[in-house]
Design an enzyme around this catalytic site. Structure first.
Site, PDB file in Angstrom:
ATOM      1  N   HIS A  27      -4.255  -8.703   3.750  1.00 12.28           N
ATOM      2  CA  HIS A  27      -5.697  -8.559   3.949  1.00 12.28           C
ATOM      3  C   HIS A  27      -6.148  -9.339   5.175  1.00 12.28           C
ATOM      4  O   HIS A  27      -5.688 -10.461   5.418  1.00 12.28           O
ATOM      5  CB  HIS A  27      -6.466  -9.082   2.727  1.00 12.28           C
ATOM      6  CG  HIS A  27      -6.434  -8.133   1.573  1.00 12.28           C
ATOM      7  ND1 HIS A  27      -6.546  -8.547   0.264  1.00 12.28           N
ATOM      8  CD2 HIS A  27      -6.307  -6.782   1.527  1.00 12.28           C
ATOM      9  CE1 HIS A  27      -6.482  -7.496  -0.538  1.00 12.28           C
ATOM     10  NE2 HIS A  27      -6.338  -6.425   0.203  1.00 12.28           N
ATOM     11  N   HIS A  30      -2.226   2.718  -6.572  1.00 13.18           N
ATOM     12  CA  HIS A  30      -2.947   1.539  -6.085  1.00 13.18           C
ATOM     13  C   HIS A  30      -3.215   0.537  -7.207  1.00 13.18           C
ATOM     14  O   HIS A  30      -3.409  -0.652  -6.941  1.00 13.18           O
ATOM     15  CB  HIS A  30      -4.275   1.978  -5.444  1.00 13.18           C
ATOM     16  CG  HIS A  30      -4.796   1.014  -4.431  1.00 13.18           C
ATOM     17  ND1 HIS A  30      -4.269   0.911  -3.153  1.00 13.18           N
ATOM     18  CD2 HIS A  30      -5.774   0.086  -4.494  1.00 13.18           C
ATOM     19  CE1 HIS A  30      -4.922  -0.014  -2.485  1.00 13.18           C
ATOM     20  NE2 HIS A  30      -5.832  -0.546  -3.276  1.00 13.18           N
ATOM     21  N   ARG A  82       0.849  -1.183   0.000  1.00 13.21           N
ATOM     22  CA  ARG A  82       0.000   0.000   0.000  1.00 13.21           C
ATOM     23  C   ARG A  82       0.887   1.237   0.000  1.00 13.21           C
ATOM     24  O   ARG A  82       2.077   1.181   0.325  1.00 13.21           O
ATOM     25  CB  ARG A  82      -0.898   0.015   1.242  1.00 13.21           C
ATOM     26  CG  ARG A  82      -1.867  -1.164   1.347  1.00 13.21           C
ATOM     27  CD  ARG A  82      -2.666  -1.059   2.637  1.00 13.21           C
ATOM     28  NE  ARG A  82      -3.643  -2.137   2.763  1.00 13.21           N
ATOM     29  CZ  ARG A  82      -3.410  -3.301   3.360  1.00 13.21           C
ATOM     30  NH1 ARG A  82      -2.201  -3.548   3.873  1.00 13.21           N
ATOM     31  NH2 ARG A  82      -4.355  -4.218   3.439  1.00 13.21           N
ATOM     32  N   ARG A  87      -1.007  -2.427  -7.171  1.00 14.99           N
ATOM     33  CA  ARG A  87      -1.346  -3.472  -6.187  1.00 14.99           C
ATOM     34  C   ARG A  87      -2.273  -4.514  -6.834  1.00 14.99           C
ATOM     35  O   ARG A  87      -2.155  -5.703  -6.583  1.00 14.99           O
ATOM     36  CB  ARG A  87      -1.993  -2.819  -4.977  1.00 14.99           C
ATOM     37  CG  ARG A  87      -2.145  -3.702  -3.759  1.00 14.99           C
ATOM     38  CD  ARG A  87      -2.373  -2.809  -2.543  1.00 14.99           C
ATOM     39  NE  ARG A  87      -3.186  -3.437  -1.525  1.00 14.99           N
ATOM     40  CZ  ARG A  87      -2.714  -4.247  -0.587  1.00 14.99           C
ATOM     41  NH1 ARG A  87      -1.424  -4.547  -0.556  1.00 14.99           N
ATOM     42  NH2 ARG A  87      -3.520  -4.762   0.330  1.00 14.99           N
ATOM     43  N   LYS A 115      -1.714  -1.831   7.432  1.00 16.84           N
ATOM     44  CA  LYS A 115      -3.076  -1.462   7.785  1.00 16.84           C
ATOM     45  C   LYS A 115      -3.553  -2.296   8.965  1.00 16.84           C
ATOM     46  O   LYS A 115      -3.381  -3.511   8.990  1.00 16.84           O
ATOM     47  CB  LYS A 115      -3.998  -1.681   6.577  1.00 16.84           C
ATOM     48  CG  LYS A 115      -5.411  -1.167   6.775  1.00 16.84           C
ATOM     49  CD  LYS A 115      -6.207  -1.305   5.491  1.00 16.84           C
ATOM     50  CE  LYS A 115      -7.609  -0.740   5.645  1.00 16.84           C
ATOM     51  NZ  LYS A 115      -8.387  -0.855   4.376  1.00 16.84           N
ATOM     52  N   TYR A 166      -9.298  -7.863  -5.568  1.00 20.05           N
ATOM     53  CA  TYR A 166      -8.055  -7.418  -6.188  1.00 20.05           C
ATOM     54  C   TYR A 166      -7.638  -8.302  -7.355  1.00 20.05           C
ATOM     55  O   TYR A 166      -6.747  -7.963  -8.115  1.00 20.05           O
ATOM     56  CB  TYR A 166      -6.916  -7.406  -5.153  1.00 20.05           C
ATOM     57  CG  TYR A 166      -6.866  -6.147  -4.341  1.00 20.05           C
ATOM     58  CD1 TYR A 166      -5.880  -5.203  -4.565  1.00 20.05           C
ATOM     59  CD2 TYR A 166      -7.805  -5.893  -3.359  1.00 20.05           C
ATOM     60  CE1 TYR A 166      -5.817  -4.048  -3.821  1.00 20.05           C
ATOM     61  CE2 TYR A 166      -7.765  -4.739  -2.609  1.00 20.05           C
ATOM     62  CZ  TYR A 166      -6.771  -3.823  -2.844  1.00 20.05           C
ATOM     63  OH  TYR A 166      -6.730  -2.680  -2.106  1.00 20.05           O
TER      64      TYR A 166
END
Length: 307
Positions: A272, A246, A153, A249, A178, A281
């Site tokens: 995740h 992004h 990210r 990714r 995250k 994704y």
């Protein structure tokens, strides 16, 4: 109300360990709601009712019509008022009945291998920038390559320090992930010489940050995005696709899937929490689906079978 907001932000940053960008977004949304309530004569959280919050969301939707922004605002309010109830500042949660706007599940734009090659090659061109700085070309090439071949990210990439890079074992330690979920990501062998090239310009630099700006401090998100978009436009990959950092990714996840990696492994590499996030994704084309069906074993027809 300001005391509750301050306690909430401390809870988000310290206890929940949410990402800095998420904390900043929650702070903006909740503070905007408090200002709206104050402007309408509500100074006590105990007086807040669902119609007050719905009027605020309606006003915000006019100012920021994007569904993603609206969904995040609802999430921020739900999180804030739930915190207030759990913290015994409120008896009832006025945000409990709020509904999150449904976002469309459109497939994201993904760059193919030729487009990725053009994007990486454009960092070598002299005409992209009017001013040139030692190590900038090497820094930018490594930055783009890490986006696409490590799947980080934006905040994770900019939060990397040199101490997080282990070239001997080809590993990256992602500490500022995250939700506070740290992980280790393998470094693609092709990225090792890019690290070495960039290190030649940073060997005597005491700054611990992996990516730095012209002033020698950690590269800011704004400068990073502007730099990426300059290269993307120069490479011509924005002509027909909506490309952001992004996007790379998505490239990382799609290429892993194409290489036969299972979703559980991709989930770990992307960091995740839920597998549903990983599935969004990955992009499977109709051609690939057709090929998968063709590989199914179909039993041969018996010679004496009736027509």
């Amino acid at each position: 109300m300001q005391a509750e907001v301050s306690d909430f932000l401390h809870y988000c940053r310290i206890e929940r360990r949410l990402a800095d960008l998420t904390c900043s977004a929650y702070e903006r949304d909740v503070s905007a709601c408090v200002r709206f309530l104050n402007a309408n004569g509500i100074e006590d959280l105990r007086l807040v009712r669902p119609p007050h919050l719905r009027r605020f969301l309606t006003a915000e939707a006019e100012r920021r019509p994007a569904l993603g922004s609206q969904a995040r605002t609802v999430a921020a309010l739900k999180c804030f008022f739930r915190f207030c109830v759990e913290n015994e500042s409120l008896d009832r949660d006025p945000a409990l009945v709020l509904r999150t706007p449904k976002k469309s599940e459109a497939l994201p734009d993904v760059l193919d291998q030729r487009e990725m090659a053009r994007l990486l090659a454009v960092t070598e061109r002299e005409d992209v920038w009017k001013r040139h700085f030692p190590g900038k070309r090497e820094r930018d090439r490594l930055l783009i390559a890490l986006f696409a071949y490590a799947g980080l990210r934006r905040s994770e990439l900019l939060g990397l320090d040199w101490d997080d890079v282990d070239l001997d074992r080809r590993l990256l330690k992602v500490r500022k992930a995250k939700g506070g979920r740290q992980r280790v990501v393998p470094v693609h062998p092709a990225l090792e010489p890019l690290f070495v090239d960039y290190l030649r310009f940073r060997a005597s630099d005491p700054e611990p940050a992996l990516f730095t700006g012209v002033q020698g401090r950690r590269l800011s998100p704004t400068i990073m995005v502007q730099t990426f978009l300059r290269y993307a436009r120069a490479a011509g990959v924005t002509d027909r696709k909506r490309v952001t950092p992004h996007t790379l990714r998505h490239v990382f996840a799609s290429e892993l899937l194409r290489a036969g990696t299972n979703l559980r492994q991709i989930q770990e590499l992307l960091g995740h929490k839920h597998l549903d996030s990983t599935q969004r994704y990955t992009r499977i084309t109709a051609h690939e689906l057709r090929g998968a069906v063709k590989r199914l074993h179909f039993p041969a027809r018996e010679p004496n079978a009736r027509s």
